[in-house]
Scaffold this active site. Structure first.
Site, PDB file in Angstrom:
ATOM      1  N   HIS A  88       0.825  -1.203   0.000  1.00 29.43           N
ATOM      2  CA  HIS A  88       0.000   0.000   0.000  1.00 29.43           C
ATOM      3  C   HIS A  88       0.863   1.257   0.000  1.00 29.43           C
ATOM      4  O   HIS A  88       0.583   2.222  -0.732  1.00 29.43           O
ATOM      5  CB  HIS A  88      -0.915  -0.035   1.223  1.00 29.43           C
ATOM      6  CG  HIS A  88      -1.711   1.199   1.422  1.00 29.43           C
ATOM      7  ND1 HIS A  88      -1.866   1.783   2.653  1.00 29.43           N
ATOM      8  CD2 HIS A  88      -2.391   1.986   0.559  1.00 29.43           C
ATOM      9  CE1 HIS A  88      -2.615   2.862   2.538  1.00 29.43           C
ATOM     10  NE2 HIS A  88      -2.950   3.012   1.281  1.00 29.43           N
ATOM     11  N   GLU A  91       2.180   1.793  -3.422  1.00 36.92           N
ATOM     12  CA  GLU A  91       1.150   2.371  -4.287  1.00 36.92           C
ATOM     13  C   GLU A  91       1.174   3.895  -4.191  1.00 36.92           C
ATOM     14  O   GLU A  91       1.081   4.595  -5.194  1.00 36.92           O
ATOM     15  CB  GLU A  91      -0.216   1.825  -3.893  1.00 36.92           C
ATOM     16  CG  GLU A  91      -1.379   2.433  -4.660  1.00 36.92           C
ATOM     17  CD  GLU A  91      -2.550   2.767  -3.757  1.00 36.92           C
ATOM     18  OE1 GLU A  91      -2.939   3.953  -3.720  1.00 36.92           O
ATOM     19  OE2 GLU A  91      -3.075   1.861  -3.096  1.00 36.92           O
ATOM     20  N   HIS A  92       1.301   4.416  -2.968  1.00 42.25           N
ATOM     21  CA  HIS A  92       1.434   5.865  -2.792  1.00 42.25           C
ATOM     22  C   HIS A  92       2.679   6.392  -3.504  1.00 42.25           C
ATOM     23  O   HIS A  92       2.653   7.452  -4.141  1.00 42.25           O
ATOM     24  CB  HIS A  92       1.533   6.204  -1.303  1.00 42.25           C
ATOM     25  CG  HIS A  92       0.230   6.244  -0.588  1.00 42.25           C
ATOM     26  ND1 HIS A  92      -0.213   7.360   0.075  1.00 42.25           N
ATOM     27  CD2 HIS A  92      -0.737   5.307  -0.415  1.00 42.25           C
ATOM     28  CE1 HIS A  92      -1.394   7.111   0.626  1.00 42.25           C
ATOM     29  NE2 HIS A  92      -1.728   5.860   0.347  1.00 42.25           N
ATOM     30  N   GLU A 168      -3.611   7.592   7.882  1.00 43.08           N
ATOM     31  CA  GLU A 168      -4.711   6.869   7.234  1.00 43.08           C
ATOM     32  C   GLU A 168      -5.110   5.663   8.077  1.00 43.08           C
ATOM     33  O   GLU A 168      -6.296   5.376   8.259  1.00 43.08           O
ATOM     34  CB  GLU A 168      -4.277   6.428   5.840  1.00 43.08           C
ATOM     35  CG  GLU A 168      -5.347   5.725   5.036  1.00 43.08           C
ATOM     36  CD  GLU A 168      -4.859   5.336   3.653  1.00 43.08           C
ATOM     37  OE1 GLU A 168      -5.330   4.299   3.143  1.00 43.08           O
ATOM     38  OE2 GLU A 168      -4.019   6.055   3.086  1.00 43.08           O
TER      39      GLU A 168
END
Length: 479
Positions: A88, A91-92, A168
């Site tokens: 994840h 992905e950023h 997040e």
């Protein structure tokens, strides 16, 4: 432009991807006339580039728009212990630049083309997409191929973005008691499967994550033969193939690393966890290990997976379904809400989930008993043909409208590719679901809901902190 990453739960993907979309073609079962065959010029076609990358093209000329997606058969399940969340985070970082595209410039360029973009990470895969006027397809292909092959960023940029991901996690998980419960449940259900780890990562792992961890994941899994480009919309197949060869075809081929099986051992007894968190209401979730749909060879596990999907729809597939009527309505109701969901397919093991929130004055134990009673009732009495007909047609209109979207067409093709399924997997899946009988539903209701397959997670509400303030998204979440 702010990039809102989507971390997807595979249980929800069942409905977003396979289960929800299957009802679209189930609608044809209720039609008196057969549907017209799809024109060969609008059928999806798949190619393999010289470097091993897959290309899937689905023409749809109803509007001058196109969706361009890049799928990686690599998600959080491909991480190793100690680096959970790296898929994840990476992905950023794909929005953080290449030698020719500065930090933050990618999304601005897509917007300047009249498009929008985003990305998502799940247990099974990572995806990136752009929705653009079809005339600008070559531009976004060039951008996406560049960052796939040449992603790079300074360590300081990684450290800044890691703090965004931590926030997040705080907002979506640590401040959400039900999300925490689900996280604890997965960690208890699975022993060997990497599905036991949260997509966003454990906070201790995020604290220890390094730039090199992300770079190593990128080098290991962002390999042409582990990726697929999916294009749907107002496009010509030959033109898209030519563009793909031009922009993606010259990326050097590399071997996809061998994956270890990491098979989940058989569960030999019930598991229970009691999870304490500040919350206003209790909650109980029951997770039963069930077979996954793996192929169209017609095996018993695949037939049972389909029947379990129909069972979930009978219980909770429409307004006024069995769980709603039995648990949440009337003077003797035990729950404020109740639900059922079956994980039809995925790269890892799947679960059938039952959940409920106790009504005022009722306990989680009462809700658990009521949930299991509804499945037991079907195991004894079965379901009616009228119920089957209803669940096979209930979501017809909304699902058909969904398939009017080229985005959903591209997503359907991408998820099928990730699972190693053929291009027409969803259509074939629907045909199989249309054939599920009442007897099959009754059989699986009696076969998979014993204690040996069961893990129960109960949320024990703790006093709320009245001084805490709601979190807001960090301004730094910009790619």
């Amino acid at each position: 432009m702010k990039h809102k990453t989507l971390t997807l739960n595979p249980r929800n993907l069942t409905r977003l991807g396979a289960t929800c979309l299957l009802w679209a073609t189930l609608s044809t079962a209720s039609a008196q006339a057969p549907a017209a065959p799809e024109s060969s010029s609008s059928q999806a076609q798949q190619f393999t580039l010289a470097n091993g990358m897959s290309l899937i093209v689905k023409p749809d000329r109803r509007a001058p728009t196109a969706v361009h997606m890049l799928w990686l058969r690599a998600g959080s399940m491909d991480e190793v212990d100690g680096s959970s969340g790296v898929a994840h985070v990476l992905e950023h970082m794909l929005f953080k630049g290449t030698p020719s595209v500065p930090v933050g410039e990618f999304s601005r360029r897509v917007a300047a083309l009249g498009g929008r973009d985003n990305a998502f990470t799940s247990l099974d895969y990572t995806g990136y997409y752009q929705q653009i006027p079809s005339a600008r397809l070559a531009d976004v292909m060039a951008l996406e191929a560049d960052r796939f092959a040449n992603n790079q960023w300074p360590d300081e940029e990684f450290r800044k973005e890691l703090e965004v991901v931590k926030e997040e996690r705080r907002m979506r998980t640590e401040d959400n008691p039900r999300a925490l419960l689900h996280e604890a449940l997965n960690a208890a259900v699975f022993v060997a499967s990497p599905y036991r780890r949260p997509i966003v990562g454990w906070m201790s792992d995020l604290d220890a994550l390094t730039p090199e961890d992300a770079r190593a994941y990128y080098q290991r899994w962002y390999v042409p033969a582990n990726a697929a480009v999916v294009v749907a919309g107002d496009v010509d197949v030959a033109d898209v193939r030519r563009l793909a060869e031009k922009y993606y075809g010259n990326i050097p081929a590399r071997v996809v690393p061998e994956r270890k099986p990491r098979l989940e051992p058989a569960q030999t007894g019930p598991k229970r966890i009691a999870f304490k968190a500040p919350a206003e209401q209790a909650m109980v979730t029951l997770a039963f290990k069930v077979p996954s749909f793996q192929s169209f060879a017609g095996g018993q596990d695949e037939s049972d997976a389909l029947a379990l999907t129909v069972l979930a729809a009978v219980l909770d597939g429409y307004s006024g379904a069995r769980l709603e009527r039995a648990l949440t309505q009337g003077p003797d109701r035990v729950a404020d809400s109740a639900g059922a969901d079956n994980g039809l397919w995925g790269r890892g093991p799947q679960l059938f989930m039952l959940s409920g929130v106790p009504a005022r004055g009722k306990t989680a134990e009462q809700v658990e008993t009521a949930l299991r009673a509804q499945v037991a009732r079907i195991a004894v009495e079965g379901v009616t043909e009228a119920e089957l007909a209803r669940v096979k047609t209930q979501w017809v209109a909304s699902a058909v409208y969904k398939l009017d979207s080229v985005f959903n067409q591209a997503r359907e093709l991408g998820t099928s590719w990730v699972q190693g399924q053929p291009l027409d997997a969803h259509e074939r899946l629907i045909e199989r679901l249309r054939a599920v009988t009442a007897q099959q539903v009754k059989t699986v209701a009696s076969k998979y809901f014993g204690d040996d397959q069961l893990t129960v997670a109960q949320l024990l509400p703790q006093p709320l902190n009245k001084d805490s303030k709601p979190r807001t998204a960090q301004a730094g979440s910009r790619h």
